[in-house]
Design an enzyme around this catalytic site. Structure first.
Site, mmCIF file in Angstrom:
data_model
loop_
_atom_site.group_PDB
_atom_site.id
_atom_site.type_symbol
_atom_site.label_atom_id
_atom_site.label_comp_id
_atom_site.label_asym_id
_atom_site.label_seq_id
_atom_site.Cartn_x
_atom_site.Cartn_y
_atom_site.Cartn_z
ATOM 1 N N PRO A 1 0.836 -1.199 0.000
ATOM 2 C CA PRO A 1 0.000 0.000 0.000
ATOM 3 C C PRO A 1 0.877 1.258 0.000
ATOM 4 O O PRO A 1 1.926 1.286 0.641
ATOM 5 C CB PRO A 1 -0.775 -0.107 1.309
ATOM 6 C CG PRO A 1 -0.744 -1.549 1.658
ATOM 7 C CD PRO A 1 0.577 -2.042 1.163
ATOM 8 N N PHE A 2 0.421 2.259 -0.729
ATOM 9 C CA PHE A 2 1.198 3.492 -0.881
ATOM 10 C C PHE A 2 0.260 4.694 -0.830
ATOM 11 O O PHE A 2 -0.767 4.722 -1.505
ATOM 12 C CB PHE A 2 1.938 3.467 -2.222
ATOM 13 C CG PHE A 2 2.648 4.748 -2.554
ATOM 14 C CD1 PHE A 2 3.809 5.113 -1.884
ATOM 15 C CD2 PHE A 2 2.156 5.582 -3.541
ATOM 16 C CE1 PHE A 2 4.462 6.302 -2.200
ATOM 17 C CE2 PHE A 2 2.805 6.762 -3.865
ATOM 18 C CZ PHE A 2 3.959 7.119 -3.187
#
Length: 68
Positions: free
Chosen positions: A2-3
């Site tokens: 996740p970013f």
């Protein structure tokens, strides 16, 4: 992984408030994806200099953002 890439006005966050923001975003990803995502969640906080913001074709200033 996740970013999240967060853009904030420059000089509006203390180191403590940045940490709080990063923790909150990391917690949100972990809540959605499960705890397995916590260790690989990348949160990038970009501080945008005055004049680097635009809204509706207008350049936003510190005064307009209430930081004067």
């Amino acid at each position: 992984m996740p970013f999240a890439n967060l853009k904030v006005p420059a000089d509006t966050l203390t180191p403590e408030s940045k940490k709080k923001l990063i923790d909150a975003v990391t917690d949100a990803y972990a809540e959605v994806y499960g705890e397995r995502a916590r260790a690989t969640t990348l949160v990038l906080v970009d501080e945008v200099a005055e004049g680097g913001w635009g809204l509706g074709g207008n350049v936003l200033t510190a005064e307009m953002l209430g930081r004067s």
